[in-house]
Scaffold this motif. Structure first.
Motif, mmCIF file in Angstrom:
data_model
loop_
_atom_site.group_PDB
_atom_site.id
_atom_site.type_symbol
_atom_site.label_atom_id
_atom_site.label_comp_id
_atom_site.label_asym_id
_atom_site.label_seq_id
_atom_site.Cartn_x
_atom_site.Cartn_y
_atom_site.Cartn_z
ATOM 1 N N ASN A 1 -7.326 0.465 9.353
ATOM 2 C CA ASN A 1 -8.542 0.338 10.160
ATOM 3 C C ASN A 1 -9.703 -0.316 9.418
ATOM 4 O O ASN A 1 -10.571 -0.931 10.046
ATOM 5 C CB ASN A 1 -8.971 1.708 10.665
ATOM 6 N N GLU A 2 -9.728 -0.196 8.087
ATOM 7 C CA GLU A 2 -10.851 -0.739 7.323
ATOM 8 C C GLU A 2 -10.554 -2.070 6.652
ATOM 9 O O GLU A 2 -11.485 -2.817 6.334
ATOM 10 C CB GLU A 2 -11.304 0.277 6.275
ATOM 11 N N GLU A 3 -9.283 -2.398 6.434
ATOM 12 C CA GLU A 3 -8.955 -3.647 5.737
ATOM 13 C C GLU A 3 -8.057 -4.579 6.557
ATOM 14 O O GLU A 3 -8.462 -5.685 6.907
ATOM 15 C CB GLU A 3 -8.290 -3.332 4.392
ATOM 16 N N LYS B 1 0.834 -1.204 0.000
ATOM 17 C CA LYS B 1 0.000 0.000 0.000
ATOM 18 C C LYS B 1 0.870 1.257 0.000
ATOM 19 O O LYS B 1 0.570 2.240 -0.695
ATOM 20 C CB LYS B 1 -0.917 -0.023 1.219
ATOM 21 N N SER C 1 -3.688 9.805 6.243
ATOM 22 C CA SER C 1 -5.105 9.414 6.178
ATOM 23 C C SER C 1 -5.297 8.147 5.362
ATOM 24 O O SER C 1 -6.101 7.272 5.743
ATOM 25 C CB SER C 1 -5.935 10.559 5.595
ATOM 26 N N GLU C 2 -4.578 8.013 4.253
ATOM 27 C CA GLU C 2 -4.724 6.823 3.410
ATOM 28 C C GLU C 2 -4.242 5.562 4.132
ATOM 29 O O GLU C 2 -4.888 4.510 4.059
ATOM 30 C CB GLU C 2 -3.946 7.009 2.103
ATOM 31 N N ASP D 1 -3.910 5.124 7.482
ATOM 32 C CA ASP D 1 -4.778 4.842 8.631
ATOM 33 C C ASP D 1 -6.078 4.182 8.183
ATOM 34 O O ASP D 1 -6.580 3.245 8.832
ATOM 35 C CB ASP D 1 -5.081 6.141 9.388
ATOM 36 N N LYS D 2 -6.622 4.660 7.073
ATOM 37 C CA LYS D 2 -7.855 4.078 6.534
ATOM 38 C C LYS D 2 -7.634 2.630 6.117
ATOM 39 O O LYS D 2 -8.459 1.746 6.398
ATOM 40 C CB LYS D 2 -8.324 4.911 5.339
ATOM 41 N N PHE D 3 -6.513 2.353 5.471
ATOM 42 C CA PHE D 3 -6.198 1.003 5.017
ATOM 43 C C PHE D 3 -6.050 0.051 6.207
ATOM 44 O O PHE D 3 -6.553 -1.074 6.188
ATOM 45 C CB PHE D 3 -4.909 1.030 4.195
#
Length: 393
Positions: A286-288, A217, A279-280, A282-284
């Motif tokens: 926490n969500e995946e 990522k 942000s990208e 952290d999102k990866f």
């Protein structure tokens, strides 16, 4: 023997002594700081120290008060005391100064004990001068590891209401003016999964595999950073960068790894890019990544350790610090660099800042690091100019 000759020899002696202190980032630098403080205190220059939590790594700040103030801003001469680790292959002892072919070899000779040595040698000249502005001496720890030391010192400067002045950071620039660079954010990401026998991978949570996905990522985002670069970006490369520094984990071929860590950094040219990366990722996570890990083992974790988040050094159309250096050197040119310094930290609290010091960045962090002896002479001549701009007429 002339004053100039004595001053030069004194600088070489001090630099040789400084190189002898093995102040690798993260290690105790107190002996070097005590050495510097002894020189300053012998001239009745007032000093104070700012320590880390372990009281082993320390910043030093000294003030030579003007005999009579004349409305001029104080000068801060700033340098970091730490050096990067030594690799194998040196032709001489990296912690013993060696002079050969008009070059002085040793770890830190260029980056940046050469500048510190010059300021310490010149302190006596400042002391003997009829100053009409204060001269500050600022020596920090752990600049090479995300500028850990300087923020502690700057916090103390704010408490003491030292928030104005002209700061000259003596990183190696061949005495050229540097007035801008990127930020520098460093992170270590810790992955915790579930160990097990490698014959049944579905029953474990392999921390290395999730760390690998995390790295993939990061590499995707690195390409996005290139696309985000503006047409007028002044840096080389002309975009924010991202680099993987290390990965480690696992204990054996046939054991599912339950621990892994990834070390990486980004050097954003503006805050927007820094926020985008954060942000990208952290999102990866926490969500995946984390939800998938917890499906198998609820106690799985991904923990971000912030090693340092150092703001960039903003290029300004008008800079009192740059103009001050130009008035001494006569060089109107200004450049930006991609490597980081402590400049943005001083700039952030309102101190006009410039990066300008002896030696070439091309020699920094390398085997057989050296500084050309002529660069020491150029730096001393520059400090002569600082003195002339700081005495009563």
């Amino acid at each position: 023997m002339t004053i100039e000759s004595n001053l030069y020899k004194k600088s070489i002696k001090i630099l040789s002594d400084l190189i002898g202190f093995q102040t690798i980032s993260g290690q105790d630098n107190s002996e070097l700081i005590n050495y510097c403080e002894k020189i300053l205190n012998s001239l009745n220059i007032e000093t104070f120290k700012v320590f880390d939590e372990d009281k082993k790594r320390v910043n030093l700040f000294g003030t030579l008060k003007a005999k009579k103030t004349n409305g001029k801003k104080p000068i801060i001469l700033s340098g970091h005391t730490d050096v990067v680790p030594v690799s194998k292959g040196w032709s001489s002892d990296p912690f013993t100064a060696t002079i050969k072919d008009n070059k002085l070899y040793g770890r830190g000779s260029c980056d940046m004990k050469g500048f510190i040595a010059c300021t310490l040698a010149y302190a006596e000249i400042f002391k003997q001068s009829n100053l009409d502005r204060d001269i500050h001496f600022c020596y920090t720890f752990d600049e090479e590891t995300a500028c850990i030391g300087a923020p502690l010192l700057i916090k103390e400067l704010k408490k003491r209401n030292i928030k104005d002045g002209i700061c000259i950071i003596g990183e190696p620039t061949n005495m050229k003016i540097i007035d801008g660079h990127k930020g520098m954010n460093e992170y270590t990401i810790h992955f915790g999964g579930l160990a097990g026998h490698s014959s049944k991978p579905h029953k474990g949570v392999n921390a290395i595999e999730y760390a690998s996905r995390y790295i993939n990522k990061l590499l995707q985002i690195r390409q996005e950073l290139i696309k985000r670069a503006p047409k007028d970006c002044i840096f080389d490369p002309p975009h924010s960068t991202l680099s993987i520094g290390g990965i480690s984990g696992g204990i054996a071929h046939n054991v599912i790894a339950d621990k892994c860590k990834v070390e990486w950094e980004t050097r954003p040219f503006n805050k927007a890019d820094a926020d985008f990366v954060t942000s990208e990722m952290d999102k990866f996570v926490n969500e995946e990544l984390l939800p998938n890990m917890k499906k198998v083992f609820p106690n799985s974790f991904i923990r971000k350790e912030i090693i340092g988040e150092v703001i960039g050094f903003e290029k300004l159309n008008e800079s009192e610090a740059c103009e001050f250096v130009t008035s001494i050197t006569g060089d109107n040119s200004r450049e930006v660099v991609s490597f980081g310094t402590e400049a943005g930290l001083f700039q952030e609290i309102g101190i006009s800042t410039v990066v300008c010091g002896p030696g070439s960045i091309e020699q920094a962090h390398k085997i057989d690091e050296f500084i050309e002896l002529n660069e020491i002479k150029k730096c001393l001549k520059f400090l002569d100019g600082v003195k002339e701009k700081s005495i009563l007429n």
